[in-house]
Design an enzyme around this catalytic site. Sequence first.
Site, PDB file in Angstrom:
ATOM      1  N   GLU A  62      58.242 -31.788   2.704  1.00  0.00           N
ATOM      2  CA  GLU A  62      57.979 -30.141   2.853  1.00  0.00           C
ATOM      3  C   GLU A  62      58.422 -29.079   3.622  1.00  0.00           C
ATOM      4  O   GLU A  62      58.643 -28.280   4.324  1.00  0.00           O
ATOM      5  CB  GLU A  62      56.428 -30.354   2.933  1.00  0.00           C
ATOM      6  N   GLN A  95      58.611 -31.515  21.207  1.00  0.00           N
ATOM      7  CA  GLN A  95      59.490 -33.330  21.004  1.00  0.00           C
ATOM      8  C   GLN A  95      59.847 -33.952  22.182  1.00  0.00           C
ATOM      9  O   GLN A  95      60.693 -32.621  22.467  1.00  0.00           O
ATOM     10  CB  GLN A  95      59.910 -32.770  19.619  1.00  0.00           C
ATOM     11  N   ASN A 136      74.352 -28.530  10.912  1.00  0.00           N
ATOM     12  CA  ASN A 136      74.857 -28.032   9.772  1.00  0.00           C
ATOM     13  C   ASN A 136      76.096 -29.149   9.515  1.00  0.00           C
ATOM     14  O   ASN A 136      76.520 -29.116   8.349  1.00  0.00           O
ATOM     15  CB  ASN A 136      75.565 -26.284  10.247  1.00  0.00           C
ATOM     16  N   GLU A 137      76.786 -29.641   9.977  1.00  0.00           N
ATOM     17  CA  GLU A 137      77.930 -30.121   9.535  1.00  0.00           C
ATOM     18  C   GLU A 137      77.451 -31.196   8.735  1.00  0.00           C
ATOM     19  O   GLU A 137      77.921 -31.807   8.227  1.00  0.00           O
ATOM     20  CB  GLU A 137      79.057 -30.515  11.220  1.00  0.00           C
ATOM     21  N   SER A 152      65.894 -36.720  21.448  1.00  0.00           N
ATOM     22  CA  SER A 152      67.080 -36.813  22.017  1.00  0.00           C
ATOM     23  C   SER A 152      67.630 -37.035  23.304  1.00  0.00           C
ATOM     24  O   SER A 152      66.608 -37.049  23.916  1.00  0.00           O
ATOM     25  CB  SER A 152      68.373 -34.421  21.915  1.00  0.00           C
ATOM     26  N   SER A 163      61.984 -29.147  23.389  1.00  0.00           N
ATOM     27  CA  SER A 163      61.640 -27.713  23.373  1.00  0.00           C
ATOM     28  C   SER A 163      60.923 -27.982  23.623  1.00  0.00           C
ATOM     29  O   SER A 163      59.108 -28.456  23.011  1.00  0.00           O
ATOM     30  CB  SER A 163      61.955 -27.521  21.783  1.00  0.00           C
TER      31      SER A 163
END
Lengths: 331, 331, 389, 389
Positions: C244, C125, C370-371, C128, C160
């Site tokens: 999903e 991918q 997570n923020e 970023s 990644s």
Amino acid sequence: MRFLPDDAQRDFARSLDAMLGAQDTPSAIRAWAAGDQGPGRALWARIADAGVLALAVPERHDGLGPLPVELAVAFTELGRHAVPGPLVETAAAAALLTALDDRPAAAERLPAVAAGKTAVSLCPLSPATPYALDADAADAVLVVEGDTVRLAASAGPVQRSADPARRLARPRGGTVLAQGPGVAAAAARAAELASLLTAAQSLGLGRALLERTVAYVRQRTQFGVPVGSFQAVKHRLADTLVALEFAEPLLHAAALGLADGAPSAGRDVAAAKVTAGEAACRAARTALQLHGAVGYTEELDLSLWIRKARPLRDAWGTPAACRARVLAGDG
Amino acid sequence: MRFLPDDAQRDFARSLDAMLGAQDTPSAIRAWAAGDQGPGRALWARIADAGVLALAVPERHDGLGPLPVELAVAFTELGRHAVPGPLVETAAAAALLTALDDRPAAAERLPAVAAGKTAVSLCPLSPATPYALDADAADAVLVVEGDTVRLAASAGPVQRSADPARRLARPRGGTVLAQGPGVAAAAARAAELASLLTAAQSLGLGRALLERTVAYVRQRTQFGVPVGSFQAVKHRLADTLVALEFAEPLLHAAALGLADGAPSAGRDVAAAKVTAGEAACRAARTALQLHGAVGYTEELDLSLWIRKARPLRDAWGTPAACRARVLAGDG
Amino acid sequence: MDLDFTAAENAFRAEARAWLDAHVPAVPLPSLETAEGFAAHREWERTLSADRWSVVSWAEEYGGRDASLLEWLIFEEEYYAAGAPGRVSQNGISLLAPTLFEHGSREQCSRVLPPMARGEVIWAQAWSEPEAGSDLAALRSTAERTDGGWLLSGQKTWSSRAAFADRAFGLFRSHPEADRPHRGLTYLMFPLDADGVTVRPVGRLDGKPAFAELFLDRVFVPDEDVIGEPGQGWKVAMSTAGNERGLTLRSPGRFLAAAARLTALWRTGADPSDTALRDRVADAVIGARAHQLFTFAGASRIADGGAIGAESSLNKVFWSELDIALHETALDLLGPYGELADEAGEAPAHGSWAEGHTFSLAGPIYAGTNEIQRDIIAERLLGLPKGRR
Amino acid sequence: MDLDFTAAENAFRAEARAWLDAHVPAVPLPSLETAEGFAAHREWERTLSADRWSVVSWAEEYGGRDASLLEWLIFEEEYYAAGAPGRVSQNGISLLAPTLFEHGSREQCSRVLPPMARGEVIWAQAWSEPEAGSDLAALRSTAERTDGGWLLSGQKTWSSRAAFADRAFGLFRSHPEADRPHRGLTYLMFPLDADGVTVRPVGRLDGKPAFAELFLDRVFVPDEDVIGEPGQGWKVAMSTAGNERGLTLRSPGRFLAAAARLTALWRTGADPSDTALRDRVADAVIGARAHQLFTFAGASRIADGGAIGAESSLNKVFWSELDIALHETALDLLGPYGELADEAGEAPAHGSWAEGHTFSLAGPIYAGTNEIQRDIIAERLLGLPKGRR
């Protein structure tokens, strides 16, 4: 009572910080991890020149010590700069050799320790501590088993730690250096000093992690604002600071306790160790999370600091062992 | 697999919620705490009319059960409305009497339990559980000791709990109702149901605490903005929701396990109990902190909910006991 | 409400288990994040694919088994319980493929999916950028219109597996005149060995080149490799992010297997009276079970025609924290051996605890920090005001 | 750097210890938050004062001993170690008195302080209002100028101990034309039995009337009861908030004594192999020691002429969390008896664990919520941008 570093201690810390800041410690760490101890030993020599190792050696062996408070101050700076090598072990070995009161063994090695010419690894061999740190890079490896101290013959194969700068070996063979009822007590005192200085390293490490993370979130912008303006980020950093700020007085009190031979020194050292170790781990997690993906790469020098936190937390006294010690009835 | 409440279960929950929401439960709770069980028993009658207690009683004794899943659904709503009284204990007592297979003892009491006319307290007497909940308000108090079930003669003096609606007594004397090798197994099954339904109450309690706190921080302003717009507040509430949302499926799976007599049911119940109990405690701490001083007053009805969380967490299985059970090898 | 599997589902599980029993390598493959390990894992994808186990939920024509979501979950449970290798095709299968199913042309699906299923083309991918991590709308890399296609330029980071992968997919700014930052983006696929592409591997915390930086200098991409409409890339990318995927980004099978390994480690090596460790092991077991059950509930909701929107944020926060706690417990259980890097000769369980720990530490960062997930939970599920944070 | 006490300090400690040994009631007084307990605690203040132990750090002329900050800390250690009663004069001594020392006239000090020291006048604070909790600048209660004084009107809430106290102090909006919300406030003292004052007790979580609401309807206050300049109340109130008060709001002695009681509870009642509980007891012991040492360092900084500014926020966050963790550990150690309310006959240690737990729960809320303290730490100590939060 004046429970603050005095001017001399403060100046000492500042000058160590300045000296280490002027070196390329990340390169020395990376070289050390790769098995090239040249830059690390050069750093070691400068640290010795600054008098750090002499603090662990008594005057009669050309040292200035033992001065646990000044050692704690100095090792906080060594931790802040993530200096590689068996520094804690060398200081603890000096304490062990001094306590053994075996003049020839001490006289043979301690002046060279004070001068920064001899690096010593030290390992109280047990199922919980099977490895000697950086044994392959040390000039001597001391192994304590029960009432015996051995001078190991070889380091044995090196295991890589999650902290690449920590090289773990199982020292082999060797000759008996000391034996008898005094050894265990001497080794226990050396282990307490090692625990104290590891706690100091953790504190310095945690402070460096926090400072750099604060600097990063002030300049890094996302969604059009500095990341450091988000309250969740601010509060996480605030909690990290709280943890570090309350570890420091425990460290200083433990150092004073060791200096004075206070009966509570063992408990104080354990309290400082677990608190500083956990605070540094918290700082590492905070640094990783707030740097985001960039913090997760080994390219970022800060990753060298991040990976140190957990092994230091466990070295010379795991959190569980320290908490048990705090509640142990004896001294 | 359709691991969601079906329409009937959902409608049942909704109608219970609506019915209880139309009652003045805070007054009933306060009255109960003061020793006046009138309003609480009136509420009890409505709950029985809705069929809740019949779910714990087999058909042969005029019940509809045992239906652990529907009971868990119902007790979630009872917890949401903080209904006072030994409801869990009555349902568990029904399970015990059913399992004892002592037809006369069961036939004598279970129809009245199903009809909401008999409230029963139940206590597996041990050093860890010396009290029977609301024994003074119950029509019968069952005490399990080893292989014996006693019908206690009196409740004994009442101790106040930190949750004012919980009245704790040490039941005294009485007659033996059942004795023999089957008692311990029957009592264990009853205790599992009690643990499940207490977990359900915790879940409902936690949801109510979260919902009311969300509503409060949306309207309460400080510094010119709603308190709920601060990221620290938002994240705390988000974490509270996460805890509750992951407790619910554990609760439902444990109920299914009990219904099916699955060998893993005991572990599933323990997992649900500790998770729901801790989630409700987290919700209570969040509610207290985000309501600020007003949440710390007993005048606020929500304080009745806040004070329930901790005792429910510990009743019928402390977190430590539940965690041990989760890892126990047997079933 | 039930947790029952049908006879067909049980048969599917039995078939998967038998196949895995027969095929999972006895000795773990080398780390996926090394060149040698990457090749070995690619080979493993081929083995999976040969018996149609690499993409069970896909249509048969693309190499799958038309498996339901529940069957996919069953397969994942069996897969991780068997200790089978990590999935080198994960990015393609879980990120690109769902997008193609929804927005790709039939031609694109036929061309791209089968080689992906066979592990012949491994996808990376490319989301970023240095200044666009959490704030993906700040993307700067460009797609410039040219004859019959687009020219990509700019820099992508944290790509990644791009160090060893074949192709990549991502968003590029194609319409700089768009009025809002998340408009005017186009979703494109491009080869990593094309002219103008420079791949610079980046080591993660344990030194493995798990990412790469991509430098793109007028890399030509034909129109056939645009997914959806040009300029609509944001919508295309987001439309598959919430449903999903929120349930399946990390499958319950992974954590169930890890919790089972942790329990075994505790049973064999730990002092059973050490309640501090026992409680943490129990919490890992409970957490893995809760995650499985939460996922079953979500799958049931989807089967009912419902959607998993912001609820996927609950899931992300939960499993990422669970994963770290589980691995930190393992390291503490391992005592002095918990410190060892995964390649250390004495590292327990072939270093998989160390590698798992390193991997877990990234959980709260990737796929939306997570923020940000907590902001989404607070705003979309709890209805709290958006505010400036 | 040292932790040594002087001979004089050791003598002071010995004198305090001996006095406390001789005077601390053998049976704990009834709860301070009840009418009966309030009276008993007022009487205890008189006992303390008779031998000049009620306000050791004050000047002798006001009833003190001119004790240094360090001596005060020593006194507090001995005080709590002796299990001496809670301090009903706490609000006056720790909030009003420092303000009077800095901003009060000599006449005010002479008039107000000695009766405070003797427990004859118990002071309540009147800061918060329904719409001004954390956001104190939003105060609405007014002070209207009148002949020779001011007329106070409005509503104050969460006035600790006002249910039984004699007088109160607080901020009132005296200059509504001021250009910013925290300007135009005046710091005043007023009697709780004056015409126009209605006191409505409010029960806290355990039902005890630990607070009151105050309704003020044109309550006359003479000019002599204004502290500092009219209109400068904010400055007056804030100037004493940051220094010693940050160190002394909750003294280390309190937590050291609580940790010692917790350890004793653990040693006598707990399974020593239960490491989960052991770790929590150890953390309480370590936390109390850390708080003591942090305070010693702060006291040393003040002795050097330094100030404790935003650092008091570190202290607040630390001790409030320590206090809750310590008490929750105690309740867990107590097993089924941990649930009992403090007035239950079977409540352990005369209910003091239950009362201590209830009290601890308010710690993160009062004296500036911990959320605000963390903002202060982040902005003032770490230099992070203020932002809109």
